[in-house]
Design a protein around this motif. Structure first.
Motif, PDB file in Angstrom:
ATOM      1  N   LYS A  20       0.869  -1.179   0.000  1.00 10.78           N
ATOM      2  CA  LYS A  20       0.000   0.000   0.000  1.00 10.78           C
ATOM      3  C   LYS A  20       0.904   1.227   0.000  1.00 10.78           C
ATOM      4  O   LYS A  20       1.885   1.272   0.750  1.00 10.78           O
ATOM      5  CB  LYS A  20      -0.902   0.009   1.235  1.00 10.78           C
ATOM      6  N   PRO A  22       2.406   4.506   1.002  1.00 11.90           N
ATOM      7  CA  PRO A  22       2.354   5.244   2.265  1.00 11.90           C
ATOM      8  C   PRO A  22       2.072   6.717   2.031  1.00 11.90           C
ATOM      9  O   PRO A  22       2.315   7.234   0.945  1.00 11.90           O
ATOM     10  CB  PRO A  22       3.762   5.044   2.833  1.00 11.90           C
ATOM     11  N   ILE A  26       5.414  10.661   5.460  1.00 12.75           N
ATOM     12  CA  ILE A  26       6.306   9.719   6.151  1.00 12.75           C
ATOM     13  C   ILE A  26       7.745   9.951   5.682  1.00 12.75           C
ATOM     14  O   ILE A  26       8.675   9.966   6.492  1.00 12.75           O
ATOM     15  CB  ILE A  26       5.878   8.267   5.888  1.00 12.75           C
ATOM     16  N   TRP A  27       7.920  10.130   4.357  1.00 12.94           N
ATOM     17  CA  TRP A  27       9.288  10.321   3.857  1.00 12.94           C
ATOM     18  C   TRP A  27       9.873  11.619   4.410  1.00 12.94           C
ATOM     19  O   TRP A  27      11.062  11.686   4.731  1.00 12.94           O
ATOM     20  CB  TRP A  27       9.327  10.319   2.337  1.00 12.94           C
ATOM     21  N   ILE A  30      11.116  10.849   7.781  1.00 12.79           N
ATOM     22  CA  ILE A  30      12.325  10.019   7.740  1.00 12.79           C
ATOM     23  C   ILE A  30      13.524  10.884   7.372  1.00 12.79           C
ATOM     24  O   ILE A  30      14.595  10.802   7.993  1.00 12.79           O
ATOM     25  CB  ILE A  30      12.159   8.880   6.714  1.00 12.79           C
ATOM     26  N   GLY A  33      14.531  12.944  10.197  1.00 10.00           N
ATOM     27  CA  GLY A  33      15.136  12.125  11.232  1.00 10.00           C
ATOM     28  C   GLY A  33      16.562  11.733  10.884  1.00 10.00           C
ATOM     29  O   GLY A  33      17.439  11.724  11.742  1.00 10.00           O
ATOM     30  N   ILE A  34      16.815  11.480   9.616  1.00 15.31           N
ATOM     31  CA  ILE A  34      18.169  11.099   9.197  1.00 15.31           C
ATOM     32  C   ILE A  34      19.083  12.314   9.236  1.00 15.31           C
ATOM     33  O   ILE A  34      20.198  12.250   9.743  1.00 15.31           O
ATOM     34  CB  ILE A  34      18.167  10.540   7.764  1.00 15.31           C
ATOM     35  N   ARG A  39      15.530  11.150  15.933  1.00 15.44           N
ATOM     36  CA  ARG A  39      14.123  11.053  15.607  1.00 15.44           C
ATOM     37  C   ARG A  39      13.434  12.329  15.991  1.00 15.44           C
ATOM     38  O   ARG A  39      13.814  12.989  16.933  1.00 15.44           O
ATOM     39  CB  ARG A  39      13.463   9.934  16.402  1.00 15.44           C
ATOM     40  N   LYS A  40      12.410  12.678  15.219  1.00 14.83           N
ATOM     41  CA  LYS A  40      11.493  13.748  15.578  1.00 14.83           C
ATOM     42  C   LYS A  40      12.163  15.108  15.665  1.00 14.83           C
ATOM     43  O   LYS A  40      11.603  16.027  16.201  1.00 14.83           O
ATOM     44  CB  LYS A  40      10.789  13.498  16.934  1.00 14.83           C
TER      45      LYS A  40
ATOM     46  N   GLN B  22      19.163   6.909  -0.672  1.00 17.05           N
ATOM     47  CA  GLN B  22      18.243   6.554   0.417  1.00 17.05           C
ATOM     48  C   GLN B  22      16.801   6.726  -0.049  1.00 17.05           C
ATOM     49  O   GLN B  22      15.940   5.884   0.204  1.00 17.05           O
ATOM     50  CB  GLN B  22      18.510   7.437   1.640  1.00 17.05           C
ATOM     51  N   TYR B  26      13.953   3.891  -0.439  1.00 14.47           N
ATOM     52  CA  TYR B  26      12.662   4.056   0.245  1.00 14.47           C
ATOM     53  C   TYR B  26      11.509   3.886  -0.739  1.00 14.47           C
ATOM     54  O   TYR B  26      10.541   3.180  -0.474  1.00 14.47           O
ATOM     55  CB  TYR B  26      12.591   5.420   0.930  1.00 14.47           C
ATOM     56  N   ALA B  30       8.904   1.071   0.065  1.00 22.80           N
ATOM     57  CA  ALA B  30       7.872   1.675   0.916  1.00 22.80           C
ATOM     58  C   ALA B  30       6.504   0.986   0.831  1.00 22.80           C
ATOM     59  O   ALA B  30       5.900   0.699   1.868  1.00 22.80           O
ATOM     60  CB  ALA B  30       7.744   3.167   0.621  1.00 22.80           C
ATOM     61  N   ASP B  49       3.945   5.585  12.318  1.00 25.82           N
ATOM     62  CA  ASP B  49       5.030   5.692  13.308  1.00 25.82           C
ATOM     63  C   ASP B  49       6.040   4.574  13.124  1.00 25.82           C
ATOM     64  O   ASP B  49       7.246   4.799  13.124  1.00 25.82           O
ATOM     65  CB  ASP B  49       4.455   5.606  14.727  1.00 25.82           C
ATOM     66  N   MET B  51       6.574   2.766  10.509  1.00 28.39           N
ATOM     67  CA  MET B  51       7.237   2.935   9.205  1.00 28.39           C
ATOM     68  C   MET B  51       8.354   3.967   9.292  1.00 28.39           C
ATOM     69  O   MET B  51       9.485   3.737   8.855  1.00 28.39           O
ATOM     70  CB  MET B  51       6.176   3.368   8.189  1.00 28.39           C
ATOM     71  N   GLN B  52       8.024   5.107   9.874  1.00 26.78           N
ATOM     72  CA  GLN B  52       8.999   6.199   9.942  1.00 26.78           C
ATOM     73  C   GLN B  52      10.180   5.809  10.814  1.00 26.78           C
ATOM     74  O   GLN B  52      11.336   5.944  10.419  1.00 26.78           O
ATOM     75  CB  GLN B  52       8.312   7.456  10.484  1.00 26.78           C
ATOM     76  N   ASP B  53       9.865   5.321  12.023  1.00 24.16           N
ATOM     77  CA  ASP B  53      10.948   4.935  12.938  1.00 24.16           C
ATOM     78  C   ASP B  53      11.778   3.810  12.349  1.00 24.16           C
ATOM     79  O   ASP B  53      13.007   3.784  12.481  1.00 24.16           O
ATOM     80  CB  ASP B  53      10.359   4.496  14.290  1.00 24.16           C
ATOM     81  N   PHE B  55      12.360   3.018   9.139  1.00 27.93           N
ATOM     82  CA  PHE B  55      13.249   3.427   8.055  1.00 27.93           C
ATOM     83  C   PHE B  55      14.390   4.307   8.549  1.00 27.93           C
ATOM     84  O   PHE B  55      15.496   4.281   8.000  1.00 27.93           O
ATOM     85  CB  PHE B  55      12.462   4.144   6.950  1.00 27.93           C
ATOM     86  N   ILE B  56      14.116   5.106   9.567  1.00 29.45           N
ATOM     87  CA  ILE B  56      15.213   5.895  10.142  1.00 29.45           C
ATOM     88  C   ILE B  56      16.290   4.961  10.663  1.00 29.45           C
ATOM     89  O   ILE B  56      17.489   5.165  10.461  1.00 29.45           O
ATOM     90  CB  ILE B  56      14.696   6.827  11.260  1.00 29.45           C
ATOM     91  N   LYS B  57      15.851   3.896  11.320  1.00 30.03           N
ATOM     92  CA  LYS B  57      16.828   2.901  11.818  1.00 30.03           C
ATOM     93  C   LYS B  57      17.563   2.253  10.652  1.00 30.03           C
ATOM     94  O   LYS B  57      18.776   2.027  10.723  1.00 30.03           O
ATOM     95  CB  LYS B  57      16.095   1.802  12.580  1.00 30.03           C
ATOM     96  N   PHE B  59      18.345   3.430   7.748  1.00 28.89           N
ATOM     97  CA  PHE B  59      19.382   4.286   7.164  1.00 28.89           C
ATOM     98  C   PHE B  59      20.489   4.607   8.156  1.00 28.89           C
ATOM     99  O   PHE B  59      21.636   4.821   7.768  1.00 28.89           O
ATOM    100  CB  PHE B  59      18.756   5.561   6.608  1.00 28.89           C
ATOM    101  N   GLN B  60      20.148   4.642   9.448  1.00 30.61           N
ATOM    102  CA  GLN B  60      21.185   4.926  10.447  1.00 30.61           C
ATOM    103  C   GLN B  60      22.110   3.729  10.653  1.00 30.61           C
ATOM    104  O   GLN B  60      23.265   3.885  11.023  1.00 30.61           O
ATOM    105  CB  GLN B  60      20.535   5.310  11.786  1.00 30.61           C
ATOM    106  N   ARG B  76      12.754  -5.708   6.320  1.00 28.91           N
ATOM    107  CA  ARG B  76      11.536  -6.293   6.889  1.00 28.91           C
ATOM    108  C   ARG B  76      11.749  -6.653   8.363  1.00 28.91           C
ATOM    109  O   ARG B  76      10.900  -6.387   9.213  1.00 28.91           O
ATOM    110  CB  ARG B  76      11.153  -7.537   6.082  1.00 28.91           C
TER     111      ARG B  76
END
Lengths: 483, 186
Positions: A20, A22, A26-27, A30, A33-34, A39-40, B22, B26, B30, B49, B51-53, B55-57, B59-60, B76
């Motif tokens: 699905k 997103p 969201i991107w 992300i 965050g990067i 984060r945030k 990146q 994504y 995604a 949440d 998904m965002q958290d 993907f941040i992980k 890439f980090q 996954r």
């Protein structure tokens, strides 16, 4: 079992490759965050600062919330000071192992085989000690409790708090910690409700057991108030004149408050209050008749034959019958007391009262106009913070009934009641807002500290040329009783 | 599970922290990962949440990715671990009306065949968090109860009873859908 496996396979086949798109935000999250490495988008120093502030705030708040007498160290309780009797403790200990019948019942009701049912599906309680009872060091309520460990690592890993009714009767104020040490005790308060052992069902543990809540409150409050007014409807120069000539006054208020709770955080309040508001007016000229029989000494006696020249933004001042008071409210013209005196003397000489102009002496003073009201407020309170020290907002309206009106002349330290201000509205309405700080002294008694601002919605005078709306600021303090 | 082929240059770019690579990675993963997040989450906000958290992980920690494995599989796993962390960080309550029912014979293949993947995920989302998590890990990902116990911190017995309950609730929901479809046919 094959039916279950087939279903699992079917579901897996259906959703394993489900895709699905997103939402686009969201991107963005992300990427932020990067790029910030966190984060945030919260800078690290801000996190540390927030942590320090939170820690200091919590430490400060704990001073209010934790009574000084509390002890959080373990305490050995002797028989005389026991919370429960030895018989009750034995009953509690006897419940530590589920019997076969309980296991069979649980298996049947849960739809599981006997092999699948174990201690983990049935709650068990074990007393922390036998013989001497150790008081829990986990409690922060200030009351000694007994901590019992429950074999509770099943589907309800969260802590449970409540009471357990021992077979011998009576209730045990217990604080129960789950067996799994990964879930630390987070709740501190102890419930008052009591359950029988047979009533303990898994779902029961998810209800919050809160003590009965008081619905009504009755209290008394007093406050010093500072009152002044807001004027409109006249020219800028006259507004400036009145603002220079007039000033606010300190008064007081006090009364009874009655409240009804309407929800966890809302409550309605009313009551009856007595308020004394006031305004000071300077640039007052008192003109006294100089009597020929007096000696060279000039005596100024405000009670006798005095004429008061008053220019104020509220209303005409009517003196008592024995005084001849002249008030200059309606003309709105005096720019200075000197010209007012001249104008007035001319009036007197032209037919008011016969007296030579040079027989009058004038003296400057000030007057205080006081207005006494009975107030019936209707206020809505909302708790922002609902703890032992509450913080809330309040707002509402009041109906104010004029019950007193007084004008006092001040001159050289002497104060004299010279009459009252006329044409004052007998009923006025005010809007009220404030902050509420309430501290629970006990379950029934509460201390209040509430700064409030009240603004009268109509002009204080009935048909004045000047719109004069009083306002007041007060620090209301008092006590209320909850029932 | 169908794997998405990720070109080598994107992998190398992600190792270096190249933002364009990146974003390309994504975009490729995604939709699949969002579908996975919806499966583990109770609602769309929770899925976002995770998904965002997640993907941040990704890439980090991209330098920890071993090129011998599949990027899709690695991402996954990170998503599932992120969902697990969210589960562990919240206190979960079980709905009172979620009770075990006895198995009944229903033409499950017909019902499941008629449902779309999104509808099935919707049913899974309606489960309470503990049941949903165990069901996803056991029935979809294929972990054993022992592995689930180690990952989530619950006991094997709890994992088994959670799975049993989850199946029972799903069965009940499928039965309701079946009865509704019978009524419509009539």
């Amino acid at each position: 079992m094959s039916g279950k496996i087939n279903r699992d396979d079917l579901i897996r086949q259906k959703i394993r490759d489900f895709e699905k798109a997103p939402p686009p935000e969201i991107w963005m999250g992300i990427r932020n965050g990067i790029s910030s490495g966190r984060r945030k988008m919260i800078p690290l120093y801000l996190k540390y600062a927030a942590g320090i502030i939170l820690f200091l705030g919590s430490v400060s708040l704990l001073k209010y919330l934790i009574p000084a007498k509390e002890s959080i160290s373990p305490l050995t309780v002797t028989e005389e000071k026991a919370i429960i009797s030895k018989e009750e403790l034995k009953s509690l200990q006897s419940l530590s192992e589920p019997n076969k019948a309980e296991l069979a019942d649980a298996a049947e009701s849960e739809g599981l085989s006997k092999e699948e049912v174990s201690n983990e599906t049935i709650f068990t309680a074990k007393a922390k000690s036998s013989g001497e009872k150790q008081v829990s060091d986990l409690s922060f309520t200030g009351e000694p409790v007994i901590a019992v460990n429950i074999q509770n690592d099943e589907i309800f890993p969260e802590p449970f708090r409540g009471n357990v009714l021992a077979d011998a009767g009576g209730s045990l104020p217990v604080q129960i910690t789950p067996f799994n040490p990964e879930y630390p005790l987070i709740e501190r308060s102890v419930s008052e409700r009591v359950y029988s052992w047979d009533d303990l069902e898994p779902e029961e543990f998810h209800e919050s057991h809160e003590p009965a809540v008081s619905v009504f409150s009755l209290g008394a409050m007093i406050s010093p108030i500072f009152s002044y007014r807001d004027i409109a409807g006249v020219s800028a120069s006259l507004t400036e004149y009145f603002n220079e000539a007039e000033s606010g006054k300190f008064g007081y208020t006090g009364g009874l408050n009655f409240g009804i709770r309407a929800g966890k955080r809302f409550s309605f309040h009313s009551g009856l209050f007595y308020n004394r508001l006031g305004v000071s007016v300077n640039n007052i000229l008192a003109v006294a008749e100089f009597k020929e029989s007096w000696s060279d000494e000039i005596r100024f006696e405000p009670e006798a034959s005095s004429i008061y020249l008053v220019s104020n933004s509220i209303g005409s001042i009517k003196g008592s019958a024995s005084e001849r008071a002249k008030y200059d409210y309606s003309s709105l013209s005096p720019a200075s007391p000197a010209s007012a005196v001249s104008t007035e003397l001319n009036y007197l000489n032209s037919g008011g009262f016969y007296a030579p102009a040079d027989n009058y002496v004038a003296d400057e003073g000030s007057i205080d106009q006081f207005f006494h009201y009975f107030e019936i407020p209707l206020t809505l309170r909302y708790k922002l913070i609902d703890k032992k020290l509450d913080l809330g907002l309040l707002g509402g309206m009041s109906t104010n009934f004029l019950v007193g009106n007084q004008v006092v002349y001040n001159q050289n330290g002497n104060r004299n009641n010279i009459g009252r201000t006329s044409d004052i509205r007998t009923i006025n309405y005010s809007g009220n807002v404030g902050l509420g700080l309430n501290y629970d002294l006990s379950e029934q008694f509460r201390f209040l500290f509430e700064p409030q601002f009240k603004y009268y919605l109509h002009s204080i005078n009935q048909e004045g040329l000047i719109i004069n709306r009083p306002y007041s600021i007060g620090l209301y303090t008092g006590f209320i009783y909850l029932f | 599970m169908l794997l998405v082929e990720v070109p080598e240059d994107i992998i190398k770019g992600c190792r270096k922290g190249d933002s364009r690579c990146q974003e390309r990675l994504y975009r490729m993963l995604a939709p699949r990962m969002y579908g996975l997040c919806l499966q583990y989450a109770g609602n769309e906000d929770e899925a976002k949440d995770i998904m965002q958290d997640g993907f941040i992980k990704v890439f980090q920690k991209f330098d920890q990715f071993s090129e011998r494995g599949s990027v899709t599989g690695w991402v996954r796993k990170i998503m599932i671990n992120t969902a697990l962390e969210k589960f562990r960080s919240h206190i979960h309550h079980v709905s009172i009306d979620e009770r075990i029912i006895n198995d009944k014979e229903i033409p499950e293949s017909d019902i499941l065949e008629s449902l779309t993947a999104e509808e099935i995920i919707q049913l899974i989302q309606e489960l309470s968090p503990q049941y949903r998590l165990v069901f996803n890990l056991y029935a979809i990902e294929g972990y054993s109860h022992k592995e689930i116990s180690e990952m989530t911190g619950i006991s094997e017995g709890t994992s088994k009873s959670n799975l049993s309950r989850a199946r029972g609730i799903l069965q009940k929901k499928l039965e309701a859908i079946h009865l509704k479809s019978l009524k419509i046919r009539k």
